[in-house]
Enzyme design. Structure first.
Site, PDB file in Angstrom:
ATOM      1  N   GLU A 118       0.822  -1.207   0.000  1.00  0.00           N
ATOM      2  CA  GLU A 118       0.000   0.000   0.000  1.00  0.00           C
ATOM      3  C   GLU A 118       0.858   1.260   0.000  1.00  0.00           C
ATOM      4  OE1 GLU A 118      -3.125   0.523  -0.489  1.00  0.00           O
ATOM      5  OE2 GLU A 118      -3.646  -1.599  -0.614  1.00  0.00           O
ATOM      6  N   ASP A 146      -9.685   4.828  -2.916  1.00  0.00           N
ATOM      7  CA  ASP A 146      -8.578   5.323  -3.742  1.00  0.00           C
ATOM      8  C   ASP A 146      -9.161   5.882  -5.030  1.00  0.00           C
ATOM      9  OD1 ASP A 146      -9.314   3.109  -5.225  1.00  0.00           O
ATOM     10  OD2 ASP A 146      -7.310   2.206  -5.274  1.00  0.00           O
ATOM     11  N   TYR A 187      -6.275   6.852   4.313  1.00  0.00           N
ATOM     12  CA  TYR A 187      -6.509   5.836   3.280  1.00  0.00           C
ATOM     13  C   TYR A 187      -5.702   4.578   3.544  1.00  0.00           C
ATOM     14  CZ  TYR A 187      -5.810   2.996  -0.764  1.00  0.00           C
ATOM     15  OH  TYR A 187      -5.706   1.892  -1.565  1.00  0.00           O
TER      16      TYR A 187
END
Length: 353
Positions: A47, A148, A130
């Site tokens: 990520e 996203d 996020y």
């Protein structure tokens, strides 16, 4: 009236079970159903790498990192310069610095175990809302809302949100939260990402193949390809600078480590001036400098950069005001940030040998 709320998470998960992308950091739906759990370290690493970067660009980096540092303890124990060199080419180098900070906090303060909630993850260096939600959902099946760019696009079309980005972000998050199921939230998050990457694409979405088509307001209105709308971006400014490439008579190159704060922070590069509208020349030593006719051109997120390149050959007695000569045998251009590699490639063309 159907407005996206009729989109059944079950239909999306059924599609994901059949069409999930095979990614090196992912535990696929079949393996997950069989009880295989994702490695939080791999999820976190992927990520962070995927921020502002494509899956294709990340694959090789992820393979190298996990082969070299198979767990968070190994990464935390590594020298900063080695990790920064391995990161070269991925860009956004503050991520690499925060990667190391985070690894050391997890290894030192959490016994090598990542917190299992988005709230706990947000307390770690370099993990924003996020990334925390993505790790919590994918690695720990917390029903966190993961939004996203792909998910923004899917949700904007599903609910026909015509407010342009970035103004629409809060509204899109509200809709995405309403869609997030309590069951299999990690697979749901990855299914939304995959749908945006493979079906609900920026141009010419393949609506005929979409499992959410029956509930998609934008498809019904014939505007799916027009969403999400975006405000026109102002043109990027252009900054200028000087860069100095010095090769010593024994083949060593003069390099300096950039300040930790700012662009390319902590990375090795060639000495140079500031980057501004009117940069002042800043040669690192007195030498017979040769200006290269072509510019080094590079684009960062917020500006275009144009660098004037200066070359010099110096003797063994050269004493630079800043920087250190790196022996030719230890100099690896591939470890440099992209803009510095561009400069080196141009220098080799301008001054071969």
């Amino acid at each position: 009236m159907c407005d996206g709320g009729d989109a059944a998470p079950g239909a999306l998960l059924a599609w994901y079970d059949r069409h999930a992308r095979e990614l090196p950091w992912r535990v696929g739906p079949a393996a997950r159903a069989a009880g295989v759990r994702p490695d939080p370290y791999a999820v976190w690493l992927s990520e962070v790498m995927l921020q502002q970067t494509t899956v294709a660009a990340v694959r090789d980096y992820f393979a190298h990192f996990t082969r070299t540092w198979p767990d968070v303890h190994a990464l935390a124990a590594e020298d900063d310069a080695v990790v920064m060199a391995a990161w070269a080419g991925l860009g956004y180098y503050a991520r690499a610095r925060n990667l190391l900070k985070c690894a050391r906090v997890v290894a030192g303060d959490h016994g090598g175990r990542f917190p299992g909630t988005a709230e706990g993850l947000r307390a770690l260096p370099g993990i924003g809302p996020y990334t925390a939600a993505a790790i919590a959902a994918i690695a720990f099946d917390e029903p966190a809302t993961v939004v996203d760019g792909n998910v923004e696009r899917v949700v904007a079309r599903l609910f026909a949100v015509e407010t342009p980005l970035p103004t629409a972000k809060p509204e899109l998050v509200r809709h995405a939260t309403a869609l997030t199921p309590a069951i299999r939230p990690g697979d749901h998050a990855q299914a939304m990402m995959d749908l945006g990457a493979t079906i609900c694409t920026p141009r010419k979405p393949a609506c005929a193949l979409c499992p959410l088509r029956p509930g998609c307001a934008a498809h019904r209105q014939g505007i799916a390809g027009d969403l999400p709308r975006k405000r026109a971006k102002p043109p990027k400014p252009v900054r200028l600078g000087h860069l100095y490439l010095v090769r010593r008579s024994d083949g060593a190159w003069l390099l300096e480590r950039r300040p930790e704060a700012g662009l390319l922070g902590g990375m090795l590069g060639f000495p140079g001036s500031d980057w501004s509208d009117a940069p002042a020349p800043a040669p690192p030593l007195a030498a017979e400098w040769h200006r290269v006719g072509a510019e080094v051109r590079h684009t960062f997120t917020h500006f275009h950069l144009r660098l004037t390149l200066h070359l010099a050959e110096v003797g063994m007695d050269a004493s630079p005001a800043r920087g250190t000569f790196v022996p030719g045998a230890d100099f690896r251009p591939a470890d440099l940030p992209t803009v510095m590699r561009k400069a080196f490639d141009l220098a080799r063309t301008a001054q071969p040998g």
